[in-house]
Scaffold this active site. Structure first.
Site, PDB file in Angstrom:
ATOM      1  N   SER A 242       0.843  -1.199   0.204  1.00  0.00           N
ATOM      2  CA  SER A 242      -0.011  -0.143   0.031  1.00  0.00           C
ATOM      3  C   SER A 242       0.843   1.585  -0.002  1.00  0.00           C
ATOM      4  O   SER A 242       2.072   1.307   0.366  1.00  0.00           O
ATOM      5  CB  SER A 242      -0.914  -0.031   1.344  1.00  0.00           C
ATOM      6  OG  SER A 242      -0.063   0.100   2.512  1.00  0.00           O
ATOM      7  N   GLY A 245       2.000   2.233   3.631  1.00  0.00           N
ATOM      8  CA  GLY A 245       2.951   1.326   4.259  1.00  0.00           C
ATOM      9  C   GLY A 245       4.130   1.819   3.500  1.00  0.00           C
ATOM     10  O   GLY A 245       5.073   1.809   4.264  1.00  0.00           O
ATOM     11  N   GLY A 246       4.351   1.996   2.116  1.00  0.00           N
ATOM     12  CA  GLY A 246       5.433   2.266   1.604  1.00  0.00           C
ATOM     13  C   GLY A 246       5.977   3.793   1.992  1.00  0.00           C
ATOM     14  O   GLY A 246       7.332   4.019   2.250  1.00  0.00           O
ATOM     15  N   GLU A 265       6.901  -0.264  -4.538  1.00  0.00           N
ATOM     16  CA  GLU A 265       5.889  -0.140  -5.458  1.00  0.00           C
ATOM     17  C   GLU A 265       4.474  -0.102  -4.563  1.00  0.00           C
ATOM     18  O   GLU A 265       4.302  -0.855  -3.804  1.00  0.00           O
ATOM     19  CB  GLU A 265       5.828  -1.317  -6.063  1.00  0.00           C
ATOM     20  CG  GLU A 265       4.805  -1.484  -7.496  1.00  0.00           C
ATOM     21  CD  GLU A 265       4.295  -2.740  -7.989  1.00  0.00           C
ATOM     22  OE1 GLU A 265       3.208  -3.196  -8.023  1.00  0.00           O
ATOM     23  OE2 GLU A 265       5.252  -3.760  -7.904  1.00  0.00           O
ATOM     24  N   CYS A 302      -1.518  -5.274  -9.545  1.00  0.00           N
ATOM     25  CA  CYS A 302      -1.111  -4.002  -9.654  1.00  0.00           C
ATOM     26  C   CYS A 302      -1.315  -3.056 -10.964  1.00  0.00           C
ATOM     27  O   CYS A 302      -1.224  -1.793 -11.056  1.00  0.00           O
ATOM     28  CB  CYS A 302       0.671  -3.960  -9.453  1.00  0.00           C
ATOM     29  SG  CYS A 302       1.179  -4.778  -8.256  1.00  0.00           S
TER      30      CYS A 302
END
Length: 560
Positions: A242, A245-246, A265, A302
């Site tokens: 997500s 999160g990244g 990503e 994705c």
């Protein structure tokens, strides 16, 4: 092999001491055995210490031996047989054929990286000899190579329990580059992670590699992952997940006394442009292809097409009618976890609440728990351009059609879009000028530009780019699929006037690994990194080296 719930700390198997977590079958929400006790600060410290201890030795392993390690991992994964497939199906809810194909993609990817390691282009060896050996009239002897950055932290992804997980693309690229890896397994498929972890650990033993070359940690929540990224011995991070999160990992990495790159990503809606000629020629065909791409894997790739942009008119009306009918026939599929299902429902509700947004087609309900209803929405371009929230990803089978007044407004929409993994153009007769005008805009927007196809389907090959400008990824100069992914975990070092006896093998005059190099600006090709090669006679760079190197592995439709 019996699952134990134990982590891999180098060669050691260890039970965590934190709260236990279990994966669950998303089709029923029933928890699966065994429990996996979370690791903590001690496990992070031990795994990173062993990785740091192994780093200098592992990056010095000859390319042929490193390649053999990658191939041995692939062999060991295949030896797990049905046990691996059964567990991955139970933990993901994905069909057996999809999991079998993903396993094949994972092993093919490892073998492709092995071929790339042997080929040697990743080292990018350059030699500028001291005069008078070269063309320069003065200056020192300069030699450059790329070498591993050091230990890499890898975070397993929820939507690909094999190909983007313990032995997936980030791990394969880092190991190929010569970096030890510490993996944080995804809690949605803990048993799958343990099985694949056993294959990687066994391959390291088989090849006699330093034990710290691989570790696998388990833990729920963000504490363990944040501690891993904060550890000063970690030199880079690979993440698929997500945007929240990244970004959290990026903040931790940037706040370190010595910041490190996070290759994340994160988010993409993969816009598709339907130009007038394409709609005029094949509106019904486009509608069927769009729906198939949208619903593939419950929309949990994705690269599912979450946005469609087209000019209003009778031909677009035909597309809408066909797409609406196809969506209406689509039955909801099980999503990967209950949390992902809840997030999908929240995201689609937010899209439907946008000004001017209408839901024009809804799929059939699915059976069992956590099934995602397919949704097709529409909005006028004027409203879309006023609301950045309509560009937010709804991870699942939902897509929004943006209706433009004319080609000029379609181009304005394209210019307003954020960074993407992919963007697609469908064109037909009479669309050449419009397509040519769009192309420079799309090049700036995405890492992969498609014509007359659908974005789901990521070929594991040398030329593939699975990346894109922010927020698709944290660094639009990179890719997480294809052999170029190795470059994320390498850095250049120049050696000036080193005595011959101190030169690394890659840079020595006799070129024992047979790596290609550029000597005084002229490309020369080695015989391949098998330990027996010597420089070629100064080829013209046409690529006579290693004719057997080829794109390896099936294209897994919808991968990524």
């Amino acid at each position: 092999m019996p699952l134990t719930g134990a982590m891999f700390i180098g060669a050691e198997r260890r039970q965590g001491t934190g709260p236990a977590v279990r994966s669950a079958d998303p089709r029923t929400d029933e928890p699966l055995e065994p429990p996996y006790a979370a690791g903590g600060a001690r496990e992070v410290d031990d795994a990173c210490a062993r990785a740091a201890s192994a780093a200098l030795r592992y990056r010095s392993v000859p390319p042929a031996e490193r390649a053999a390690f990658l191939e041995r991992i692939a062999d060991r994964i295949e030896e797990l047989g049905d046990e691996l497939v059964d567990r991955a199906v139970a933990e993901s809810g994905l069909p057996r054929g999809r999991i079998s194909g993903e396993r094949d993609r994972t092993t093919a990817q490892l073998r492709l990286f092995a071929e790339e390691v042997r080929a040697g282009e990743w080292a990018e060896v350059r030699v500028d000899p001291a005069p008078p050996a070269g063309r320069r009239t003065a200056g020192p002897d300069l030699r450059q190579r790329h070498l591993a950055v050091g230990p890499v932290a890898v975070f397993g992804a929820s939507n690909f329990p094999l190909a983007f997980s313990v032995a997936g693309g980030d791990t394969a690229a880092a190991l190929a580059a010569g970096c030890p890896v510490v993996v944080k397994g995804h809690q949605a498929h803990l048993g799958t992670c343990e099985l694949v972890g056993s294959a990687v650990a066994a391959a390291a033993r088989d090849q006699g590699l330093p034990e710290g070359v691989f570790s696998l940690l388990f833990g729920a929540g963000s504490d363990l992952g944040q501690a891993l990224v904060a550890d000063p011995r970690i030199r880079a991070v690979g993440f698929t997940g997500s945007q929240s999160g990244g970004l959290a990992l990026m903040r931790t990495a940037a706040a370190r006394p010595v910041p490190i790159p996070v290759y994340a990503e994160m988010s993409s809606v993969n816009p598709v442009f339907l130009l007038p000629g394409a709609l005029r020629e094949r509106a019904g065909e486009l509608a069927e292809g769009f729906t198939a791409s949208l619903t593939l894997g419950a929309g949990q790739f994705c690269t599912n097409p979450g946005l469609v942009i087209a000019v209003a008119g009778a031909d677009l009306d035909r597309f809408v009618a066909s797409a609406s009918a196809a969506v209406g026939r689509s039955t909801g599929q099980t999503m990967l976890t209950s949390g992902i299902h809840r997030a999908y429902e929240r995201a689609t509700a937010a899209l439907r609440a946008g000004e001017g947004v209408r839901e024009i087609a809804t799929g059939l309900p699915g059976e069992g728990e956590n099934t995602a209803t397919v949704r097709l929405l529409t909005v006028a371009a004027d409203d879309f351009l006023k609301d950045p929230g309509l560009q937010e990803e709804a991870f699942g089978a939902a897509s929004t059609l943006v209706v433009c007044r004319d080609g000029g407004q379609l181009t304005r929409v394209a210019r307003a879009l954020r960074g993407q993994l992919t963007t697609t153009v469908h064109h037909g007769e009479g669309d050449g000028t419009t397509a040519a005008g769009l192309l420079p805009v799309l090049e700036d927007m995405a890492g992969r530009v498609l014509f007359d196809g659908w974005p789901t389907g990521v070929e594991v090959s040398h030329a593939m780019v699975h990346g894109g400008p922010f927020p698709a990824t944290s660094d639009g100069r990179t890719t997480s699929v294809g052999t170029l992914a190795m470059r994320r975990f390498l850095r250049p070092v120049c050696y000036q006037n080193l005595p011959a006896g101190l030169l690394p093998p890659e840079l020595s005059d006799d070129n024992p690994y047979g790596l290609p190099r550029r000597t005084d600006g002229v490309r020369t090709d080695g015989a391949g990194a098998d330990g027996t090669g010597t420089d070629g006679a100064g080829t013209d760079g046409a690529g006579a080296r290693n004719p057997a190197v080829r794109p390896v592995g099936p294209m897994i439709t919808g991968a990524g």
